[in-house]
Design an enzyme around this catalytic site. Structure first.
Site, PDB file in Angstrom:
ATOM      1  N   LYS A  52       0.809  -1.220   0.000  1.00 60.10           N
ATOM      2  CA  LYS A  52       0.000   0.000   0.000  1.00 60.10           C
ATOM      3  C   LYS A  52       0.841   1.268   0.000  1.00 60.10           C
ATOM      4  O   LYS A  52       0.515   2.237  -0.699  1.00 60.10           O
ATOM      5  CB  LYS A  52      -0.967   0.013   1.193  1.00 60.10           C
ATOM      6  CG  LYS A  52      -0.305   0.163   2.554  1.00 60.10           C
ATOM      7  CD  LYS A  52      -1.351   0.238   3.651  1.00 60.10           C
ATOM      8  CE  LYS A  52      -0.696   0.417   5.012  1.00 60.10           C
ATOM      9  NZ  LYS A  52       0.077   1.668   5.106  1.00 60.10           N
ATOM     10  N   THR A  53       1.915   1.302   0.780  1.00 60.72           N
ATOM     11  CA  THR A  53       2.736   2.514   0.836  1.00 60.72           C
ATOM     12  C   THR A  53       3.402   2.770  -0.512  1.00 60.72           C
ATOM     13  O   THR A  53       3.473   3.917  -0.975  1.00 60.72           O
ATOM     14  CB  THR A  53       3.803   2.395   1.945  1.00 60.72           C
ATOM     15  OG1 THR A  53       3.151   2.158   3.193  1.00 60.72           O
ATOM     16  CG2 THR A  53       4.624   3.665   2.036  1.00 60.72           C
ATOM     17  N   ASP A 233      -2.552   8.192   4.108  1.00 58.22           N
ATOM     18  CA  ASP A 233      -2.195   6.812   4.448  1.00 58.22           C
ATOM     19  C   ASP A 233      -2.887   6.423   5.753  1.00 58.22           C
ATOM     20  O   ASP A 233      -3.233   7.277   6.568  1.00 58.22           O
ATOM     21  CB  ASP A 233      -0.678   6.704   4.587  1.00 58.22           C
ATOM     22  CG  ASP A 233      -0.186   5.270   4.554  1.00 58.22           C
ATOM     23  OD1 ASP A 233      -0.995   4.358   4.263  1.00 58.22           O
ATOM     24  OD2 ASP A 233       1.013   5.048   4.807  1.00 58.22           O
ATOM     25  N   GLU A 234      -3.089   5.128   5.971  1.00 58.33           N
ATOM     26  CA  GLU A 234      -3.679   4.594   7.210  1.00 58.33           C
ATOM     27  C   GLU A 234      -5.002   5.290   7.546  1.00 58.33           C
ATOM     28  O   GLU A 234      -5.265   5.677   8.687  1.00 58.33           O
ATOM     29  CB  GLU A 234      -2.695   4.735   8.390  1.00 58.33           C
ATOM     30  CG  GLU A 234      -1.337   4.093   8.162  1.00 58.33           C
ATOM     31  CD  GLU A 234      -1.355   2.574   8.197  1.00 58.33           C
ATOM     32  OE1 GLU A 234      -2.443   1.987   8.286  1.00 58.33           O
ATOM     33  OE2 GLU A 234      -0.271   1.976   8.096  1.00 58.33           O
ATOM     34  N   GLN A 264      -6.900  -3.783  10.005  1.00 57.26           N
ATOM     35  CA  GLN A 264      -5.749  -3.441  10.846  1.00 57.26           C
ATOM     36  C   GLN A 264      -5.995  -2.183  11.683  1.00 57.26           C
ATOM     37  O   GLN A 264      -5.056  -1.518  12.105  1.00 57.26           O
ATOM     38  CB  GLN A 264      -4.493  -3.262   9.991  1.00 57.26           C
ATOM     39  CG  GLN A 264      -4.081  -4.520   9.249  1.00 57.26           C
ATOM     40  CD  GLN A 264      -2.769  -4.365   8.526  1.00 57.26           C
ATOM     41  OE1 GLN A 264      -1.706  -4.233   9.140  1.00 57.26           O
ATOM     42  NE2 GLN A 264      -2.805  -4.387   7.200  1.00 57.26           N
ATOM     43  N   ARG A 561       2.236 -10.333  10.601  1.00 56.93           N
ATOM     44  CA  ARG A 561       3.625  -9.841  10.642  1.00 56.93           C
ATOM     45  C   ARG A 561       4.594 -10.925  10.155  1.00 56.93           C
ATOM     46  O   ARG A 561       5.744 -10.639   9.835  1.00 56.93           O
ATOM     47  CB  ARG A 561       4.030  -9.446  12.081  1.00 56.93           C
ATOM     48  CG  ARG A 561       3.238  -8.322  12.750  1.00 56.93           C
ATOM     49  CD  ARG A 561       3.074  -7.097  11.873  1.00 56.93           C
ATOM     50  NE  ARG A 561       1.832  -7.184  11.114  1.00 56.93           N
ATOM     51  CZ  ARG A 561       1.551  -6.430  10.054  1.00 56.93           C
ATOM     52  NH1 ARG A 561       2.438  -5.563   9.608  1.00 56.93           N
ATOM     53  NH2 ARG A 561       0.393  -6.544   9.439  1.00 56.93           N
TER      54      ARG A 561
END
Length: 602
Positions: A52-53, A233-234, A264, A561
């Protein structure tokens, strides 16, 4: 230059049309669709490990290549670290692509963006552009002085309670109308007045005051003309004030691109409201929705197991993650009678893996105590990411000082800490009798005596993370139950402290951290410990569906993770979330739990 870029030839790469020399050539079709989407509202719902980033950074570069001036673009992240990474990636891509380096977009946090605007507009709030920004300690001192001045009840109006109330009022944009009672309203008014007198804003003001500013029509017009494209973002982690700021500023042209993953969203305790993410289409009916569902991080087994767990949440934007990665090993699940047994098994298991590429995750910081002890005895180096070692935490050091002095009254350093960190009016009358009490009381009784007679919990309330500190104290008491005398207890603690940097293993240290700290990170091997009912989900979260679903999202974050191997262990009672993992994806590993028939037997 821009004209030439617009006329650039297109190249075909893996059936994907890419602008030669401008965008990365390994974007998958959905990433490319998100990167090159036309103007207007865009929601990129990105699963764990889906890039995504990188996608958001590439979209920023695409806007620049399309001729959008850099100073009209605002890219918002949640941490300075993330902002730095985005800036580094963007500048590198700009340089490689030959785009002009001037007019670089704004890339930073919500707070840094608000601060930039307030430096220009401080006069609207009776400040100058050289205003101070009060940090958490500054705010605490000011609140304590206000409470002392007002003479309010110290229990009902504890500084931490008042400070949280002020923060909530600003984050929810309620102002004084959101005060819990007349006294909080009175304190808030006085607090705001002093900030103005001292030419200062607090941290929450950087967003709240900016929202107030852009609600003024002429100011709104000014900044809507200045900033025409927003990338966030986020987005699942924004609060009411952050949501309002972006929605107001982007309301004219609606060039808003947001990326996030509701699976998340784990920061409800910080006022994050993931419903803003879920309701994006309600805010923008014309929005383009693109789902990034290819995971590049984990094995198929890890992707499928974590997806099965999160699918049990009711409030979510459903998506099915998939990966081309290898099938991988089954999820290893282990059960134990106690946290100590679990920690001993963990230390044994770590001897056979690459510790530098491994992480131990847990729900609360208090859980690190038995793990640290087992790693020290096994000679395994470790590093606590974003936190302190158990015996370095203030509340533990305070109680250990009381134990040390009681066992050895000549220990002046411990006596000095007692007089400094405990209330003098409470500790002075009992300090001379502590050595005698140490002989007559068990370790648990002695710790209880200290806590009660010094009114320690009351003084601890002025510290940050009060509930977490209480959990640490509970863990110390639990540890003390295994000793008959204070002398034995303090000897064990002293040996642990003196050997907490193992010299026998030259490998990189294993990382220990809470699940919250692990978000955004990835490791070859992940050990999720303490996956027990009452820990995850936490006992405080099982009564409300919204809280329980956030705990499930925490479990999902922990599981995703892992890149290659995922080990999950529990003691006493297995977390309900373990039963949500399909049995065919699980293998019981070193099971020492008495009630083995309760989980995943073929």
């Amino acid at each position: 230059m821009i004209k030439a870029l617009r006329m650039a030839k297109y190249a075909v790469f893996d059936n994907t049309v890419l602008m030669a020399g401008i965008l990365p050539h390994d974007l998958n079709p959905k990433q490319l669709e998100a990167v090159t989407a036309p103007n207007g509202p865009l929601l990129i719902t990105a699963g764990a490990g889906s890039g995504k980033t990188r996608t958001l950074t590439s979209r920023l570069l695409h806007l620049l290549s399309e001729g959008v001036p850099g100073n009209q673009i605002v890219a918002i992240t949640f941490t300075n670290k993330a902002a730095g990474e985005m800036k580094e990636r963007t500048l590198s891509l700009i340089q490689k692509s030959g785009l002009p380096m001037e007019n670089v977009p704004f890339m930073g946090t919500f707070h840094s963006f608000g601060a930039q605007i307030l430096r220009r507009e401080a006069g609207e709030f009776g400040r100058t552009g050289s205003f101070s920004i009060f940090d958490d300690n500054d705010t605490s001192k000011l609140v304590r002085s206000l409470l002392k001045e007002a003479g309010f009840d110290k229990i009902k109006y504890h500084p931490n309670i008042v400070k949280k109330a002020f923060s909530k009022m600003k984050n929810e944009l309620s102002g004084a109308d959101g005060a819990e009672d007349e006294n909080i309203e009175l304190l808030f008014g006085r607090y705001e007045h002093i900030l103005k007198d001292q030419n200062a804003f607090d941290f929450d003001d950087l967003i709240e005051k900016t929202v107030r500013l852009v609600q003024i029509p002429e100011k709104l017009g000014k900044y809507q003309n200045l900033f025409r494209h927003f990338l966030v973002d986020e987005y699942q982690d924004i609060n009411t004030a952050q949501y309002s700021l972006i929605k107001i500023l982007s309301s004219k042209e609606k060039n808003l691109s947001v990326v996030g993953d509701d699976h998340q969203s784990i920061y409800g305790f910080r006022s994050a409201d993931f419903r803003n993410f879920l309701n994006f289409e309600k805010d923008y009916p014309e929005a383009r929705i693109i789902t990034l569902d290819q995971n590049y991080r984990s094995t198929k087994n890890i992707v499928n197991a974590s997806s099965a767990v999160i699918s049990n949440n009711k409030y979510q934007r459903p998506k099915t993650l998939w990966t081309d990665n290898e099938q991988g090993e089954p999820i290893r699940v282990s059960g134990f009678e106690s946290a100590e047994e679990e920690a001993e098994w963990l230390a044994e298991r770590l001897l056979g893996v690459d510790k530098g590429n491994s992480a131990i995750l847990y729900r609360t910081n208090a859980q690190s105590r038995p793990i640290e002890q087992a790693l020290i005895f096994a000679g395994i180096p470790y590093f606590i990411f974003g936190g302190l070692k158990f015996y370095d935490r203030k509340e533990i050091k305070d109680l250990v000082a009381a134990i040390r002095y009681s066992v050895n009254p000549k220990d002046e350093l411990s006596k000095e800490r007692l007089l400094k960190e405990f209330k003098k009016t409470k500790v002075k009358p009992i300090i001379d009798s502590l050595p005698e009490m140490a002989i007559s009381l068990s370790p648990v009784e002695f710790i209880g005596f200290i806590l009660k007679e010094t009114d320690y919990f009351s003084s601890l309330r002025s510290e940050k993370n009060f509930e977490e500190r209480m959990e640490n104290i509970s863990e110390l008491i639990s540890f003390a139950e295994g000793f008959e005398s204070l002398g034995e207890l303090i000897e064990r603690i002293s040996l642990l402290q003196s050997t907490d940097q193992p010299k026998g293993d030259a490998s990189a240290p294993v990382k220990l951290m809470t699940i919250h700290m692990a978000k955004g990170l990835e490791f070859e091997n992940v050990f999720l410990v303490g996956a027990s009912e009452g820990l995850i989900p936490h006992e405080r979260s099982v009564f409300k569906e919204a809280d329980l679903e956030e705990e499930r999202r925490l479990m999902y974050v922990a599981m995703t993770r892992a890149k290659k191997k995922l080990f999950i262990s529990f003691f006493r009672s297995a977390s309900r979330f373990l039963y949500e993992i399909p049995p065919e994806l699980v293998k019981l590993d070193n099971f020492r739990y008495r009630d083995e028939d309760t989980i995943y037997l073929d």
